[in-house]
Design a protein around this motif. Sequence first.
Motif, mmCIF file in Angstrom:
data_model
loop_
_atom_site.group_PDB
_atom_site.id
_atom_site.type_symbol
_atom_site.label_atom_id
_atom_site.label_comp_id
_atom_site.label_asym_id
_atom_site.label_seq_id
_atom_site.Cartn_x
_atom_site.Cartn_y
_atom_site.Cartn_z
ATOM 1 N N ALA A 62 -16.707 -19.223 41.007
ATOM 2 C CA ALA A 62 -15.460 -18.475 41.222
ATOM 3 C C ALA A 62 -15.309 -17.377 40.166
ATOM 4 O O ALA A 62 -15.484 -17.631 38.971
ATOM 5 C CB ALA A 62 -14.269 -19.414 41.181
ATOM 6 N N TRP A 63 -15.004 -16.183 40.614
ATOM 7 C CA TRP A 63 -14.826 -15.061 39.686
ATOM 8 C C TRP A 63 -13.666 -15.315 38.730
ATOM 9 O O TRP A 63 -13.667 -14.823 37.608
ATOM 10 C CB TRP A 63 -14.589 -13.777 40.459
ATOM 11 C CG TRP A 63 -15.798 -13.315 41.219
ATOM 12 C CD1 TRP A 63 -17.067 -13.814 41.105
ATOM 13 C CD2 TRP A 63 -15.856 -12.293 42.211
ATOM 14 N NE1 TRP A 63 -17.920 -13.158 41.962
ATOM 15 C CE2 TRP A 63 -17.209 -12.217 42.659
ATOM 16 C CE3 TRP A 63 -14.919 -11.441 42.775
ATOM 17 C CZ2 TRP A 63 -17.625 -11.306 43.631
ATOM 18 C CZ3 TRP A 63 -15.328 -10.521 43.740
ATOM 19 C CH2 TRP A 63 -16.666 -10.463 44.165
ATOM 20 N N GLY A 64 -12.670 -16.083 39.178
ATOM 21 C CA GLY A 64 -11.517 -16.374 38.335
ATOM 22 C C GLY A 64 -11.887 -17.165 37.091
ATOM 23 O O GLY A 64 -11.126 -17.189 36.115
ATOM 24 N N VAL A 65 -13.058 -17.823 37.110
ATOM 25 C CA VAL A 65 -13.548 -18.569 35.953
ATOM 26 C C VAL A 65 -14.686 -17.817 35.267
ATOM 27 O O VAL A 65 -14.728 -17.711 34.039
ATOM 28 C CB VAL A 65 -14.029 -19.974 36.375
ATOM 29 C CG1 VAL A 65 -14.655 -20.711 35.194
ATOM 30 C CG2 VAL A 65 -12.860 -20.773 36.942
ATOM 31 N N ARG A 66 -15.608 -17.301 36.041
ATOM 32 C CA ARG A 66 -16.800 -16.660 35.478
ATOM 33 C C ARG A 66 -16.474 -15.415 34.668
ATOM 34 O O ARG A 66 -17.032 -15.207 33.579
ATOM 35 C CB ARG A 66 -17.770 -16.298 36.604
ATOM 36 C CG ARG A 66 -18.436 -17.497 37.259
ATOM 37 C CD ARG A 66 -19.280 -17.067 38.440
ATOM 38 N NE ARG A 66 -20.335 -16.147 38.030
ATOM 39 C CZ ARG A 66 -21.099 -15.490 38.897
ATOM 40 N NH1 ARG A 66 -20.913 -15.641 40.199
ATOM 41 N NH2 ARG A 66 -22.042 -14.683 38.473
ATOM 42 N N ILE A 67 -15.567 -14.579 35.157
ATOM 43 C CA ILE A 67 -15.245 -13.324 34.453
ATOM 44 C C ILE A 67 -14.573 -13.597 33.112
ATOM 45 O O ILE A 67 -14.982 -13.030 32.091
ATOM 46 C CB ILE A 67 -14.393 -12.413 35.360
ATOM 47 C CG1 ILE A 67 -15.227 -11.965 36.574
ATOM 48 C CG2 ILE A 67 -13.886 -11.203 34.572
ATOM 49 C CD1 ILE A 67 -14.461 -11.160 37.586
ATOM 50 N N PRO A 68 -13.524 -14.458 33.048
ATOM 51 C CA PRO A 68 -12.946 -14.762 31.735
ATOM 52 C C PRO A 68 -13.956 -15.405 30.780
ATOM 53 O O PRO A 68 -13.961 -15.105 29.583
ATOM 54 C CB PRO A 68 -11.810 -15.733 32.067
ATOM 55 C CG PRO A 68 -11.444 -15.417 33.465
ATOM 56 C CD PRO A 68 -12.731 -15.055 34.132
ATOM 57 N N ASN A 69 -14.817 -16.299 31.297
ATOM 58 C CA ASN A 69 -15.823 -16.925 30.454
ATOM 59 C C ASN A 69 -16.793 -15.906 29.877
ATOM 60 O O ASN A 69 -17.178 -15.971 28.704
ATOM 61 C CB ASN A 69 -16.600 -17.985 31.240
ATOM 62 C CG ASN A 69 -15.838 -19.287 31.361
ATOM 63 O OD1 ASN A 69 -14.857 -19.512 30.644
ATOM 64 N ND2 ASN A 69 -16.270 -20.147 32.265
ATOM 65 N N LYS A 70 -17.194 -14.960 30.706
ATOM 66 C CA LYS A 70 -18.095 -13.906 30.238
ATOM 67 C C LYS A 70 -17.432 -13.062 29.161
ATOM 68 O O LYS A 70 -18.045 -12.693 28.155
ATOM 69 C CB LYS A 70 -18.521 -13.034 31.420
ATOM 70 C CG LYS A 70 -19.579 -12.006 31.061
ATOM 71 C CD LYS A 70 -20.010 -11.224 32.297
ATOM 72 C CE LYS A 70 -21.079 -10.201 31.924
ATOM 73 N NZ LYS A 70 -21.515 -9.409 33.100
ATOM 74 N N PHE A 71 -16.148 -12.757 29.375
ATOM 75 C CA PHE A 71 -15.402 -11.971 28.394
ATOM 76 C C PHE A 71 -15.301 -12.716 27.062
ATOM 77 O O PHE A 71 -15.480 -12.130 25.989
ATOM 78 C CB PHE A 71 -14.001 -11.668 28.937
ATOM 79 C CG PHE A 71 -13.091 -11.001 27.944
ATOM 80 C CD1 PHE A 71 -13.230 -9.666 27.649
ATOM 81 C CD2 PHE A 71 -12.092 -11.728 27.295
ATOM 82 C CE1 PHE A 71 -12.391 -9.045 26.734
ATOM 83 C CE2 PHE A 71 -11.255 -11.131 26.382
ATOM 84 C CZ PHE A 71 -11.396 -9.775 26.099
#
Length: 303
Positions: free
Chosen positions: A270-279
């Motif tokens: 889910a982008w809602g998890v992957r994007i914040p984690n990457k940030f």
Amino acid sequence: MENNVTSKDEGKKNKKCNKSLLQRYREATYEEIFNKVLVPILCEFCATLLHTFYGSMISPPTSPIVHASINRTILPGENAADYVVSALMPALQAGFAVWMIIVVFIKITVIQFNPVMSFSFMLVGLLSPYMFIPYVIAQLFGSATGAWIAQSIKGDEPGPFRIAEGLNVGAVVGAEVMSTGVMVFFGLAMTFDKKYDQATGPMAIGFTIFQGILAGRWVGSSCFNPSRAFGPSLVIGDWKHHWVWWVGPGAGSLIFTIVYMTFFAPEGKAWGVRIPNKFLKEKRKEHPTEVTTMSNNHTSHPV
């Protein structure tokens, strides 16, 4: 030992990803090119041809049709007020056609026969960006071929999508956004989640088409597929309001793809998890001391 194996595997994957398209083409065998490139593209052509052909054949006539066997002439627009003939039958035909086509090709390839579905699949990684343009070209060519065959058999127009005078074009676009978006959402739920095991998935997608046509009946919306509109428009040379059948479905595909991938994608994707984690990972690399201090401050101590 395990870490060394993992690093080697990751290195191989990165090396493979870094290869250019030309390098991968040169290294591929004929069988790989045939099965992974030519067959899927041919499937897209055949599926869109069938979809457009059946849809064009059921479209109402634009010129009088004489039935000598029953001594009757059917005039254009004669059944426009008949809900069963003008709305229910086209909705059922389109829904069952989509269901049938998906079931036919599902064991061969992840069939799409719709440019906006291919666009969504490309965004989430189910379709290679290199295959997107060939897929769309095959879909458009298939639609044009299906429309031409239908016109040759009927001796009449192959069911072009038109917006009647006086209808609200904005309402048509809005209906296309919603109905196409729901169809794309169903498609992603069925294909992106590897744990999806519902045998009725193709039927569900077909019924989203059925519902969408009935829902858009009174505003003039019933396409949800730019390639389905392209073929008849090309054959008869009528491009009025053709942009609607690209903008509405395209916007719906983009919006609902973002919604699905942000909130409803499988765990870990889910982008809602992957994007914040990457940030957060990038922030830790830039400010390691701050992260260390924060982690020390939050460490629990025994009393």
